[in-house]
Design an enzyme around this catalytic site. Structure first.
Site, PDB file in Angstrom:
ATOM      1  NE  ARG A  75       1.075  -6.151   2.106  1.00 10.41           N
ATOM      2  CZ  ARG A  75       2.209  -6.852   2.088  1.00 10.41           C
ATOM      3  NH1 ARG A  75       2.440  -7.756   3.007  1.00 10.41           N
ATOM      4  NH2 ARG A  75       3.110  -6.633   1.149  1.00 10.41           N
TER       5      ARG A  75
ATOM      6  CD  GLU B  16       5.493   3.818  -0.876  1.00  8.94           C
ATOM      7  OE1 GLU B  16       4.466   3.263  -1.296  1.00  8.94           O
ATOM      8  OE2 GLU B  16       5.645   5.064  -0.838  1.00  8.94           O
TER       9      GLU B  16
ATOM     10  CE1 TYR C 117      -4.801   4.207   1.566  1.00  8.24           C
ATOM     11  CE2 TYR C 117      -6.384   4.684  -0.176  1.00  8.24           C
ATOM     12  CZ  TYR C 117      -5.145   4.871   0.408  1.00  8.24           C
ATOM     13  OH  TYR C 117      -4.255   5.748  -0.152  1.00  8.24           O
TER      14      TYR C 117
END
Length: 365
Positions: free
Chosen positions: A248, A299, A347
């Site tokens: 992403r 964002e 992550y």
């Protein structure tokens, strides 16, 4: 030995620093025009501007905390984001302040009773997707107002299509505590993050080369180095031979405003579907700034396409299976070490990257 470190983010910088201290010669190449990867900050209007989104340091690992404090002094910033749902303001993480605003409950027992009542709709079934997992943790009202639309914007998919594990560790507190992290240590480096990487790379055995893409001169770089520490996308390193991993991405919209205080908080999450962005960051509040102007960043989550910045690995079954093929190849490498968020397709928060890098260098050197 001659080490080539590809990427000047935290992982690469720590490895370079530790190798240089052991007497090795290190070349760090970075395709951007600056060091420090996504934790890069720069001064704008007297404010430390987080160019790649908000970075808030937190850890319970004293070794990591002591290590990073060699390179910067940290302030007492505590992450207490707020959520804006169609103009209704709620405290994050979900705590007694949130429950009081939502339901008027005052005691933990009342809040627990309300949550239990709402999650009973699942009939005790094991959650099979993110929607069911969220309802099982906080009930329907919080899911609909503060989780559903925000999460769908973030991932670009329906909550019923997302795996339950994404939200397994959702902070839910039956106390009046707005501190998002449970970690013992938390703060923002006074003067920004870039200085940390600058100091790591400030060693006579380290040479840094900016605006340099590893893949433009791959054969030459590989021939020059005894060992390579690669922190880019692992699938790109292997020329996508098993297929592309999914990520992403994020898009940022920055504004300098001629006012002292735009939103009164560093981070405001927009949890309804009417706002395309997920949050607005007001950078000065990370350092309790009193400047005359302010800088805000909207964002926007985005689908990732080749050439975009890959921010978040999509760690679903399909992509994890694909990554395993690349990891198996990496395990047979004698010359290349893969590290960091993209090299390990995982992550990582900042403290986790530091712990990984220190663990590796300890074993390695």
């Amino acid at each position: 030995m001659n080490y080539l470190v590809v990427g000047s983010g935290l992982f690469g910088a720590i490895f370079a620093n530790e190798a240089a201290k052991k007497g090795h010669q290190v070349k760090v190449i970075e395709k951007r025009d600056h060091i420090a990867g996504n934790i890069y900050t720069k001064e704008v209007e007297g404010i430390q501007f987080h160019q790649y989104g908000a970075h808030i340091f937190h850890t319970s690992n004293k070794v990591v905390w002591d290590y990073v404090n060699q390179f910067a002094e940290f302030n007492r910033y505590t992450n207490s984001p707020i959520a804006n749902y169609h103009g209704e303001i709620y405290n994050m993480p979900f705590n007694m302040n949130t429950f009081n605003k939502l339901w008027g409950v005052v005691t933990p027992a009342e809040a627990k009773e309300k949550i239990d009542e709402q999650r009973a709709v699942l009939g005790g079934k094991e959650p099979e997707n993110l929607e069911e997992q969220a309802i099982s943790l906080v009930g329907i009202d919080i899911y609909k107002k503060l989780i559903k639309d925000y999460t769908e914007k973030q991932w670009g998919r329906s909550c019923t299509e997302l795996p339950a594990f994404i939200i397994k560790r959702l902070p839910v507190r039956l106390t009046y505590d707005n501190n998002y992290f449970n970690d013992k240590y938390q703060g923002i480096p006074i003067g920004g993050y870039t200085q940390i990487v600058e100091k790591m790379l400030d060693h006579p055995n380290i040479k840094v080369q900016l605006n340099t893409d590893f893949f433009d001169n791959r054969e030459q770089f590989e021939a020059e180095a005894d060992k390579i520490v690669y922190t880019g996308m692992i699938d790109q390193y292997y020329d996508y031979k098993f297929g592309r991993l999914e990520y992403r991405s994020l898009k940022f919209e920055n504004e300098i405003l001629d006012e002292e205080n735009y939103q009164g908080n560093a981070v405001v999450n927009y949890t309804d579907a009417d706002h395309a962005y997920t949050r607005i960051i007001e950078h000065k509040h990370f350092e309790f700034g009193t400047q005359e102007k302010t800088i805000i960043t909207k964002e926007y989550p985005a689908d990732w396409h080749p050439g975009d910045e890959p921010y978040y690995p999509v760690n679903d079954d399909k992509n994890n299976g694909l990554y395993q093929h690349y990891k198996d190849l990496a395990g047979k490498e004698g010359k290349v070490i893969f590290g960091g968020r993209l090299g390990m397709y995982k992550y990582f928060d900042m403290h986790m990257v530091i712990a990984e890098a220190l663990s590796l260098t300890k074993k390695y050197f």
